[in-house]
Scaffold this active site. Structure first.
Site, short mmCIF file in Angstrom:
data_model
loop_
_atom_site.label_atom_id
_atom_site.label_comp_id
_atom_site.label_asym_id
_atom_site.label_seq_id
_atom_site.Cartn_x
_atom_site.Cartn_y
_atom_site.Cartn_z
N GLY A 232 -5.66 2.71 -7.21
CA GLY A 232 -6.31 3.79 -6.46
C GLY A 232 -6.76 3.37 -5.08
O GLY A 232 -6.77 2.19 -4.73
N ASP A 233 -7.12 4.35 -4.29
CA ASP A 233 -7.77 4.18 -2.99
C ASP A 233 -8.39 5.55 -2.70
O ASP A 233 -8.64 6.31 -3.65
CB ASP A 233 -6.75 3.76 -1.91
N THR B 206 -15.26 -2.93 -6.82
CA THR B 206 -15.27 -3.07 -5.36
C THR B 206 -16.71 -3.06 -4.84
O THR B 206 -17.10 -3.92 -4.04
CB THR B 206 -14.45 -1.96 -4.69
N LYS C 116 0.86 -1.19 0.00
CA LYS C 116 0.00 0.00 0.00
C LYS C 116 0.88 1.22 0.00
O LYS C 116 2.04 1.16 0.42
CB LYS C 116 -0.88 0.01 1.26
P1 NDP Z 1 -13.03 7.80 -2.49
O1 NDP Z 1 -11.97 8.79 -2.29
O2 NDP Z 1 -13.60 7.60 -3.83
O3 NDP Z 1 -14.24 8.11 -1.49
C1 NDP Z 1 -14.05 8.19 -0.09
C2 NDP Z 1 -15.37 8.51 0.53
O4 NDP Z 1 -15.30 8.36 1.95
C3 NDP Z 1 -15.78 9.95 0.27
O5 NDP Z 1 -17.18 10.04 0.19
C4 NDP Z 1 -15.27 10.63 1.54
O6 NDP Z 1 -15.91 11.86 1.82
C5 NDP Z 1 -15.65 9.62 2.57
N1 NDP Z 1 -14.99 9.86 3.86
C6 NDP Z 1 -15.60 10.13 4.99
N2 NDP Z 1 -14.77 10.34 5.98
C7 NDP Z 1 -13.56 10.19 5.49
C8 NDP Z 1 -12.30 10.29 6.07
N3 NDP Z 1 -12.10 10.59 7.35
N4 NDP Z 1 -11.26 10.03 5.29
C9 NDP Z 1 -11.45 9.76 3.99
N5 NDP Z 1 -12.64 9.68 3.39
C10 NDP Z 1 -13.71 9.89 4.14
O7 NDP Z 1 -12.45 6.42 -1.93
P2 NDP Z 1 -12.94 4.93 -2.21
O8 NDP Z 1 -14.40 4.89 -2.41
O9 NDP Z 1 -12.05 4.36 -3.25
O10 NDP Z 1 -12.55 4.22 -0.85
C11 NDP Z 1 -13.47 4.10 0.23
C12 NDP Z 1 -13.00 2.99 1.16
O11 NDP Z 1 -12.96 1.75 0.45
C13 NDP Z 1 -11.61 3.17 1.75
O12 NDP Z 1 -11.58 2.61 3.04
C14 NDP Z 1 -10.74 2.31 0.83
O13 NDP Z 1 -9.55 1.91 1.48
C15 NDP Z 1 -11.67 1.15 0.58
N6 NDP Z 1 -11.42 0.35 -0.62
C16 NDP Z 1 -11.31 0.93 -1.85
C17 NDP Z 1 -11.12 0.14 -2.97
C18 NDP Z 1 -11.08 0.72 -4.33
O14 NDP Z 1 -10.97 -0.07 -5.30
N7 NDP Z 1 -11.18 2.03 -4.52
C19 NDP Z 1 -10.96 -1.32 -2.86
C20 NDP Z 1 -11.16 -1.81 -1.53
C21 NDP Z 1 -11.35 -1.00 -0.47
P3 NDP Z 1 -15.19 13.25 1.48
O15 NDP Z 1 -15.32 13.39 0.00
O16 NDP Z 1 -15.97 14.23 2.27
O17 NDP Z 1 -13.78 13.10 1.95
O1 2IT Z 2 -7.95 -1.60 -0.65
C1 2IT Z 2 -7.91 -2.07 -1.81
O2 2IT Z 2 -8.03 -3.27 -2.02
C2 2IT Z 2 -7.73 -1.14 -2.93
N1 2IT Z 2 -7.67 0.06 -2.71
C3 2IT Z 2 -7.59 -1.66 -4.33
C4 2IT Z 2 -6.17 -2.06 -4.60
C5 2IT Z 2 -5.85 -2.46 -6.01
O3 2IT Z 2 -4.68 -2.75 -6.23
O4 2IT Z 2 -6.72 -2.48 -6.88
#
Ligand code: NDP
Ligand code: 2IT
Length: 450
Positions: free
Chosen positions: A165-166, A210, A126
């Site tokens: 991404g994340d 996801t 990560k």
């Molecule tokens: P995004 O940046 O697209 O969205 C994050 C969302 O969470 C936003 O709506 C954000 O609001 C909200 N949020 C609320 N509180 C917090 C905070 N304290 N810190 C950060 N964000 C906050 O991210 P993702 O949708 O990609 O990721 C969401 C979660 O899913 C994370 O935990 C990530 O690790 C996990 N994940 C993501 C994957 C992926 O493929 N993208 C795969 C597996 C897990 P605001 O805009 O107000 O910050």
């Molecule tokens: O938390 C996760 O699994 C991710 N943000 C996706 C990682 C990836 O390599 O697609």
């Protein structure tokens, strides 16, 4: 508790005493794998748990960039290459102001087990930065990404480490990162990053993966427990990549999503969330979720109060999908969810539930779909993107989606097998940890002391 596990936990706490999130993640895994560790005294001899909890490599670096007013800004960059025994390090990059080493290490640690659960050849890693893309211009984002890649490029490669991404890193950021990598390396190494745009090597259905995968996992779990998802109500925290496509798939399955949120507050729409409007607000315009009320004045908005549980979790729903960030559900929130009649919690975010809250929820018979298993669809589809890049070919949306569904069903089966083998009741958290751990432990043991 096994004395070996206690010994290791104590050592890790002493060595990493300022890393709250990392210690939390390690504790959750080590406690739950106890029945496996007890069967394998050789683990202690080869210091397997100590090696498992120590990243293979940690890289931190300076990221200087110039903002639109000509001021020089400095951020800190991270890449933690946690465990490469199953395949190249693989895991996302997070850009958010609260990013620190503890957070990147906890995410990298969890990624190791998650990636093992997918059954695909990917190790765990990560990275990220304490840079916040919020309020920055496109040009600032581009300059930041270019500077970040100037250093990261030394440490990644399609057979070495493949970021994606994340939070705060989506298609726009991956595009700028890929462009800079290609310029520096003077070659088109498509498989070095995943989550790429469709015009230059991205996979169809990666964007959706996801969120869709989360619902596929929940469907498998609901089917096993004879629960009909159709007509159930749901709340989803977050409104980013994971939350949006979780909502879309939930609605396709007949679930009524009545609330979504961002870090400022949540909207509640009893008629059901208009997900196309959320996409417009969040993906296209990059505005706050409150904007939803302009089109739907009958919907309600509740603003969060700093240091208090997010408002969204006080809205009663049968299905709760935390899809924002870590530690959104503490013990008090968990008690509220039980009181509100929640049946299923599906973790789209990484580690959204604190350890004592997990215990409480399971004791109160809530079906908790753990992040390492339930949100693995994103990284699994990243691995499918790598496969397509290697073949210099691409699959249709339906082909990728079908493979994703199969992978999520397989992950559910692996968790269930572990739950049944070790008599864990409905503790899918322990089941996922055990199933993931066994694969990693096998690979590490086979490869000797490295
Ligand atoms: P995004 O940046 O697209 O969205 C994050 C969302 O969470 C936003 O709506 C954000 O609001 C909200 N949020 C609320 N509180 C917090 C905070 N304290 N810190 C950060 N964000 C906050 O991210 P993702 O949708 O990609 O990721 C969401 C979660 O899913 C994370 O935990 C990530 O690790 C996990 N994940 C993501 C994957 C992926 O493929 N993208 C795969 C597996 C897990 P605001 O805009 O107000 O910050
Ligand atoms: O938390 C996760 O699994 C991710 N943000 C996706 C990682 C990836 O390599 O697609």
């Amino acid at each position: 508790m096994s004395s070996y596990i206690e010994k290791v936990l104590k050592k890790i706490q002493e060595k990493n005493q300022y890393e709250k999130e990392f210690n939390q993640a390690v504790k959750e895994v080590l406690y739950s794998i106890k029945p496996v560790v007890e069967k394998h005294p050789e683990f202690e001899k080869s210091a397997l748990l100590e090696r498992l909890c120590e990243p293979e490599r940690i890289i931190t670096f300076r990221v200087p960039w110039t903002d639109d007013r000509g001021n020089v800004q400095i951020n800190r960059g991270f890449r933690v290459q946690f465990n490469g025994s199953i395949g190249p390090f693989k895991g996302g990059l997070r850009f958010h102001e609260n990013v620190n080493l503890s957070i990147i290490k906890f995410l990298g640690f969890e990624q190791v087990f998650k990636n093992a659960l997918t059954g695909l050849p990917i190790g765990g890693g990560k990275g990220g930065s304490d840079f916040s893309p919020k309020g920055k211009s496109d040009n600032e984002i581009m300059r930041f990404c270019q500077s970040f890649m100037n250093e990261l490029q030394r440490h990644i490669g399609h057979d070495l480490d493949v970021p994606a991404g994340d939070i705060g890193v989506g298609a726009r950021e991956i595009g700028y990162l890929f462009g800079q990598y290609r310029k520096i390396k003077n070659c088109f190494e498509a498989g070095v990053l995943t989550g790429k745009g469709l015009s230059y090597g991205g996979s169809l259905a990666r964007k959706e993966a996801t969120g869709f995968g989360l619902l596929y996992f929940i469907s498998a779990m609901a089917q096993h427990h004879s629960i009909d998802l159709k007509g159930k109500s749901a709340i989803i925290s977050g409104s980013g990549n994971v939350a949006i496509y979780a909502c879309q798939k939930a609605q396709e399955l007949g679930i009524k999503v009545i609330a979504m949120s961002d870090s400022t507050g949540c909207i509640k729409d009893e008629k059901g969330i208009d997900i196309e409007e959320i996409k417009r607000i969040k993906e296209v315009e990059r505005l706050r979720i409150k904007e939803y009320l302009k089109k739907y004045p009958d919907a309600q908005y509740f603003e969060n109060i700093p240091n208090q549980p997010q408002k969204i979790f006080s809205i009663p729903a049968q299905i709760v999908l935390p899809c924002a960030t870590q530690n959104d559900i503490n013990l008090d929130t968990a008690k509220q969810l039980v009181k509100n009649g929640t049946i299923i919690i599906g973790e789209g975010a990484n580690m959204p539930t604190e350890n004592d809250a997990i215990e409480y929820l399971i004791q109160n018979n809530i079906l908790l779909a753990p992040a390492k298993a339930a949100n693995a669809g994103g990284v699994a589809t990243s691995a499918l993107e790598m496969s397509q890049n290697s073949m210099r070919y691409f699959w249709s949306f339906e082909e990728v989606d079908q493979k994703l569904k199969q992978i999520m069903n397989n992950i559910y089966s692996s968790c269930l097998d572990a739950v049944e083998e070790y008599n864990l009741g409905i503790n899918y958290c322990a089941g996922a940890n055990i199933a993931g751990f066994k694969k990693v432990a096998d690979a590490m043991t086979a490869q000797g002391i490295i």
